[in-house]
Scaffold this active site. Structure first.
Site, PDB file in Angstrom:
ATOM      1  N   ASP A   1      -2.733   3.554   7.999  1.00  0.00           N
ATOM      2  CA  ASP A   1      -1.616   3.917   7.113  1.00  0.00           C
ATOM      3  C   ASP A   1      -1.301   5.412   7.148  1.00  0.00           C
ATOM      4  O   ASP A   1      -0.994   6.024   6.115  1.00  0.00           O
ATOM      5  CB  ASP A   1      -1.901   3.464   5.671  1.00  0.00           C
ATOM      6  CG  ASP A   1      -1.966   1.953   5.540  1.00  0.00           C
ATOM      7  OD1 ASP A   1      -1.585   1.253   6.489  1.00  0.00           O
ATOM      8  OD2 ASP A   1      -2.405   1.466   4.483  1.00  0.00           O
TER       9      ASP A   1
ATOM     10  N   ASP B   1      -6.753  -6.604   2.961  1.00  0.00           N
ATOM     11  CA  ASP B   1      -6.812  -7.004   4.367  1.00  0.00           C
ATOM     12  C   ASP B   1      -7.976  -6.332   5.103  1.00  0.00           C
ATOM     13  O   ASP B   1      -8.218  -6.639   6.271  1.00  0.00           O
ATOM     14  CB  ASP B   1      -5.477  -6.803   5.086  1.00  0.00           C
ATOM     15  CG  ASP B   1      -5.110  -5.351   5.389  1.00  0.00           C
ATOM     16  OD1 ASP B   1      -6.002  -4.478   5.433  1.00  0.00           O
ATOM     17  OD2 ASP B   1      -3.914  -5.076   5.585  1.00  0.00           O
TER      18      ASP B   1
ATOM     19  N   HIS C   1       0.798  -1.230   0.000  1.00  0.00           N
ATOM     20  CA  HIS C   1       0.000   0.000   0.000  1.00  0.00           C
ATOM     21  C   HIS C   1       0.828   1.276   0.000  1.00  0.00           C
ATOM     22  O   HIS C   1       0.266   2.374  -0.066  1.00  0.00           O
ATOM     23  CB  HIS C   1      -0.988  -0.003   1.167  1.00  0.00           C
ATOM     24  CG  HIS C   1      -2.338   0.519   0.793  1.00  0.00           C
ATOM     25  ND1 HIS C   1      -3.476   0.240   1.507  1.00  0.00           N
ATOM     26  CD2 HIS C   1      -2.748   1.307  -0.226  1.00  0.00           C
ATOM     27  CE1 HIS C   1      -4.519   0.837   0.951  1.00  0.00           C
ATOM     28  NE2 HIS C   1      -4.103   1.500  -0.097  1.00  0.00           N
TER      29      HIS C   1
ATOM     30  N   GLU D   1      -2.228  -5.219  -1.857  1.00  0.00           N
ATOM     31  CA  GLU D   1      -1.756  -6.150  -0.831  1.00  0.00           C
ATOM     32  C   GLU D   1      -2.205  -7.605  -1.042  1.00  0.00           C
ATOM     33  O   GLU D   1      -2.256  -8.385  -0.089  1.00  0.00           O
ATOM     34  CB  GLU D   1      -2.151  -5.678   0.574  1.00  0.00           C
ATOM     35  CG  GLU D   1      -1.558  -4.322   0.965  1.00  0.00           C
ATOM     36  CD  GLU D   1      -0.128  -4.375   1.516  1.00  0.00           C
ATOM     37  OE1 GLU D   1       0.447  -5.478   1.562  1.00  0.00           O
ATOM     38  OE2 GLU D   1       0.398  -3.301   1.896  1.00  0.00           O
TER      39      GLU D   1
ATOM     40  N   ASP E   1      -9.634  -0.446   4.499  1.00  0.00           N
ATOM     41  CA  ASP E   1      -8.405  -1.043   5.015  1.00  0.00           C
ATOM     42  C   ASP E   1      -8.618  -1.414   6.483  1.00  0.00           C
ATOM     43  O   ASP E   1      -9.378  -0.750   7.189  1.00  0.00           O
ATOM     44  CB  ASP E   1      -7.270  -0.002   4.906  1.00  0.00           C
ATOM     45  CG  ASP E   1      -5.866  -0.586   4.905  1.00  0.00           C
ATOM     46  OD1 ASP E   1      -5.649  -1.590   5.603  1.00  0.00           O
ATOM     47  OD2 ASP E   1      -4.993  -0.019   4.231  1.00  0.00           O
TER      48      ASP E   1
ATOM     49  N   HIS F   1       4.590   1.163   3.871  1.00  0.00           N
ATOM     50  CA  HIS F   1       3.182   0.906   3.532  1.00  0.00           C
ATOM     51  C   HIS F   1       2.244   1.334   4.655  1.00  0.00           C
ATOM     52  O   HIS F   1       1.031   1.420   4.434  1.00  0.00           O
ATOM     53  CB  HIS F   1       2.966  -0.558   3.128  1.00  0.00           C
ATOM     54  CG  HIS F   1       2.945  -1.549   4.263  1.00  0.00           C
ATOM     55  ND1 HIS F   1       2.323  -2.776   4.152  1.00  0.00           N
ATOM     56  CD2 HIS F   1       3.492  -1.524   5.507  1.00  0.00           C
ATOM     57  CE1 HIS F   1       2.481  -3.451   5.281  1.00  0.00           C
ATOM     58  NE2 HIS F   1       3.182  -2.714   6.109  1.00  0.00           N
TER      59      HIS F   1
ATOM     60  N   HIS G   1      -6.121  -1.051   8.367  1.00  0.00           N
ATOM     61  CA  HIS G   1      -5.117  -0.165   8.958  1.00  0.00           C
ATOM     62  C   HIS G   1      -5.282   1.255   8.422  1.00  0.00           C
ATOM     63  O   HIS G   1      -5.737   1.458   7.289  1.00  0.00           O
ATOM     64  CB  HIS G   1      -3.716  -0.673   8.632  1.00  0.00           C
ATOM     65  CG  HIS G   1      -3.513  -2.122   8.954  1.00  0.00           C
ATOM     66  ND1 HIS G   1      -3.724  -3.111   8.016  1.00  0.00           N
ATOM     67  CD2 HIS G   1      -3.149  -2.729  10.111  1.00  0.00           C
ATOM     68  CE1 HIS G   1      -3.487  -4.293   8.586  1.00  0.00           C
ATOM     69  NE2 HIS G   1      -3.145  -4.095   9.842  1.00  0.00           N
TER      70      HIS G   1
ATOM     71  N   ASP H   1      -7.496  -2.065   0.268  1.00  0.00           N
ATOM     72  CA  ASP H   1      -6.525  -3.054   0.727  1.00  0.00           C
ATOM     73  C   ASP H   1      -7.296  -4.326   1.057  1.00  0.00           C
ATOM     74  O   ASP H   1      -8.234  -4.287   1.864  1.00  0.00           O
ATOM     75  CB  ASP H   1      -5.811  -2.514   1.973  1.00  0.00           C
ATOM     76  CG  ASP H   1      -4.669  -3.393   2.454  1.00  0.00           C
ATOM     77  OD1 ASP H   1      -4.804  -4.628   2.378  1.00  0.00           O
ATOM     78  OD2 ASP H   1      -3.658  -2.852   2.937  1.00  0.00           O
TER      79      ASP H   1
END
Length: 312
Positions: A136, A238, A109, A281, A132, A149, A134, A236
């Site tokens: 980031d 994830d 990312h 990702e 996401d 990332h 996360h 992303d």
């Protein structure tokens, strides 16, 4: 607003592959873009009525890797990340300027440094929907891992301006033009930053509480209240629960279901305002081949939804 005239009128999509792993330590994520394409993504988009171009960038990225790349201000591989993302940002900018939908396939990312810079350079009034687990948004000073990332939004928002390798990144993203969906793994600095800047963030708690339909409506109401601004979606994988997309580098339990992830893409595409999307990702080196195939299939179906595929 459903049924609006799409901002992208050319029915041309430019698939930009970014086979890059420099923003994090795990090998394999650089294989994600080609696996998505090899699984038939371009042909699937053609069946939806799109004229498809594809640039893999594999040779370019290999040529950009420096012989020496020491840590700078705590960040790992900064020269490599900077060189690749700056190069790809120009490429994305050109394709967006040509009126094409830009579909970027990562790669880790950190590539968002390129996608957001390129897209917002053409659509300066755009908004960014960041899906996401996360946030980031770590700065070089705050990151514990040094993996870039986890930092792209801090550069794009002007929170990190002193790093010598990223002077090319302009602070083009305003807090009121960013919204998160799916967050569930945040550190203390990120929580503080999100609150202090007033960034709208919908965690998995909000998805549980309101349902994904209401969350997407509220997200759009915040960053695009009149449904008139271009939208860039950065997804992303994830963000999805590991049971849905297991082959990714930083999986976190309790994520979006298969349908919740796809609904986000469908609903945003339905506005007619989506001009660019990132699928990031996907790491085919992680998990067994069954899990890899499942994750690749999900990545392709998310991309198709961004480009107009519906259930009926």
């Amino acid at each position: 607003m459903v049924g609006t005239t799409p901002l992208i009128k050319s029915r041309q999509v430019s698939i930009i592959g970014v086979p890059f792993n420099g923003g994090q330590p795990q090998k394999g994520v650089e294989k994600g873009p080609l696996r998505l394409v090899d699984s038939g993504l371009a042909e699937q988009l053609q069946e939806l009525g799109w004229e498809v171009g594809h640039e893999s960038n594999e040779n370019i990225i290999n040529e950009l890797q420096p012989s020496s790349d020491p840590d700078v201000m705590g960040l790992k591989q900064p020269k490599f990340v900077s060189a690749v993302t700056q190069n790809v940002a120009h490429q994305i900018h050109e394709r967006a300027k040509q009126g094409k939908f830009v579909l970027t396939l990562g790669g880790d990312h950190s590539v968002a440094l390129a996608t957001v810079s390129g897209v917002f350079g053409v659509y300066p009034d755009a908004c960014l929907i960041w899906v996401d687990a996360h946030a980031d948004i770590n700065t070089p000073e705050a990151t514990e891992s040094g993996n870039i990332h986890g930092c792209p939004l801090s550069f794009l928002m002007g929170l990190s301006t002193d790093h010598p390798d990223f002077q090319w990144v302009k602070p083009i993203l305003k807090a009121n033009r960013l919204v998160y969906i799916g967050l569930r793994d945040l550190d203390a600095f990120e929580k503080k930053t999100i609150k202090s800047l007033g960034i709208q963030a919908f965690t998995m708690h909000h998805v549980d509480k309101y349902g994904i339909g209401k969350v997407v409506d509220m997200a759009l109401d915040h960053v695009n209240p009149n449904r008139e601004l271009p939208i860039h979606l950065s997804f992303d994988v994830d963000a999805l629960d590991p049971s849905v997309a297991p082959s990714t580098g930083t999986p976190v339990r309790g994520g979006l279901t298969f349908r919740e992830g796809h609904y986000i893409c469908e609903a945003i595409a339905e506005t007619g305002l989506l001009v660019a999307a990132d699928i990031m990702e996907v790491n085919p080196a992680l998990e067994d081949e069954v899990a890899v195939a499942q994750t690749i299939q999900v990545g392709c179906s998310l991309a198709r939804c961004c480009l107009g595929e519906t259930l009926l």
